[in-house]
Write a protein that holds these residues in place. Structure first.
Motif, mmCIF file in Angstrom:
data_model
loop_
_atom_site.group_PDB
_atom_site.id
_atom_site.type_symbol
_atom_site.label_atom_id
_atom_site.label_comp_id
_atom_site.label_asym_id
_atom_site.label_seq_id
_atom_site.Cartn_x
_atom_site.Cartn_y
_atom_site.Cartn_z
ATOM 1 N N ILE A 100 0.848 -1.315 0.012
ATOM 2 C CA ILE A 100 -0.067 0.102 -0.124
ATOM 3 C C ILE A 100 0.842 1.256 -0.095
ATOM 4 O O ILE A 100 0.749 2.244 -0.543
ATOM 5 C CB ILE A 100 -0.841 -0.068 1.180
ATOM 6 N N GLU A 101 2.064 1.281 0.859
ATOM 7 C CA GLU A 101 2.815 2.481 0.781
ATOM 8 C C GLU A 101 3.450 2.638 -0.668
ATOM 9 O O GLU A 101 3.621 3.822 -1.109
ATOM 10 C CB GLU A 101 3.981 2.318 1.936
ATOM 11 N N ARG A 108 8.528 7.654 -2.484
ATOM 12 C CA ARG A 108 9.199 8.695 -2.877
ATOM 13 C C ARG A 108 9.354 9.912 -2.070
ATOM 14 O O ARG A 108 10.042 11.024 -2.180
ATOM 15 C CB ARG A 108 8.482 8.970 -4.256
ATOM 16 N N GLY A 109 8.028 10.294 -1.340
ATOM 17 C CA GLY A 109 8.060 11.531 -0.501
ATOM 18 C C GLY A 109 8.898 11.342 0.833
ATOM 19 O O GLY A 109 9.511 12.552 1.241
ATOM 20 N N LEU A 110 9.286 10.222 1.159
ATOM 21 C CA LEU A 110 10.004 10.145 2.414
ATOM 22 C C LEU A 110 11.468 9.698 2.326
ATOM 23 O O LEU A 110 12.009 9.780 3.268
ATOM 24 C CB LEU A 110 9.191 8.957 3.439
ATOM 25 N N GLY A 111 11.741 9.310 1.013
ATOM 26 C CA GLY A 111 13.144 8.580 1.057
ATOM 27 C C GLY A 111 13.210 7.125 1.341
ATOM 28 O O GLY A 111 13.928 6.250 0.807
ATOM 29 N N VAL A 112 12.262 6.593 2.028
ATOM 30 C CA VAL A 112 12.283 5.099 2.381
ATOM 31 C C VAL A 112 10.663 4.994 2.959
ATOM 32 O O VAL A 112 9.941 5.783 3.480
ATOM 33 C CB VAL A 112 12.920 4.668 3.638
ATOM 34 N N ALA A 113 10.226 3.674 2.413
ATOM 35 C CA ALA A 113 8.950 3.506 3.014
ATOM 36 C C ALA A 113 8.756 3.332 4.678
ATOM 37 O O ALA A 113 9.794 2.788 5.369
ATOM 38 C CB ALA A 113 8.484 2.044 2.190
ATOM 39 N N PRO A 114 7.624 3.588 5.263
ATOM 40 C CA PRO A 114 7.739 3.748 6.529
ATOM 41 C C PRO A 114 7.858 2.272 7.288
ATOM 42 O O PRO A 114 8.330 2.262 8.310
ATOM 43 C CB PRO A 114 6.430 4.283 7.073
#
Length: 164
Positions: A100-101, A108-114
């Motif tokens: 889902i992430e 893309r927005g955070l640099g790494v998936a949470p």
């Protein structure tokens, strides 16, 4: 008059809204499963301490010692199975959360998936004791209690007196 094709922006928004709702539900369930998984060894350790106290009493009857130790061994098996089940379900939800992430573009927005693996989120080399799987270590610990319980039960049933 033909209204034309549906507005794709609205469809994308509905799809995004559904993904966000699913992300919220799956994330909460994953957190709950993770919490339950770690409650199992904590509660099992407390129960094991109680049962081993009874099993190792030198003034108690051999039957009581054997029963307490046998119950401890059963508890170890039950705890390991329940912990493994919670881990399996939590990992399944983790994989779904990661998908889902990706679809939401969070990486893309955070640099790494949470919810990416710890080694990806931390980005640096961790000491060996941090890299060890706590889950596997706790399973070994639960199994060790089970083995100790079996030794105590055998000692009590065979009246060997090895432990006191």
């Amino acid at each position: 008059m033909n209204p034309g094709p549906p507005d794709t922006q609205v469809e994308d928004q509905v799809s995004r809204d559904v993904l966000i709702a699913a992300y919220t539900v799956v994330g909460a369930r994953r957190t709950s499963l993770d919490t339950m998984m770690w409650q199992v060894p904590a509660l099992a350790t407390a129960a094991q301490a109680f049962l081993l106290t009874i099993a190792l009493q030198t003034d108690g009857s051999r039957a009581a010692q054997a029963i307490a130790a046998a119950l401890g061994a059963v508890l170890a098996v039950l705890s390991a199975q329940l912990m493994a089940k919670h881990r399996h379900l939590e990992m399944s939800d983790s994989r779904l959360t990661e998908r889902i992430e990706r679809q939401l573009g969070l990486e893309r927005g955070l640099g790494v998936a949470p919810h990416a693996a710890g080694r990806l989120r931390l980005g640096e080399r961790q000491p060996w004791w941090i890299r060890l799987s706590s889950y596997r270590l706790w399973l070994v610990g639960v199994a060790t209690f089970g083995v100790a319980d079996l030794v105590v039960a055998f000692d009590a049933m065979a009246n060997l007196g090895l432990l006191g």
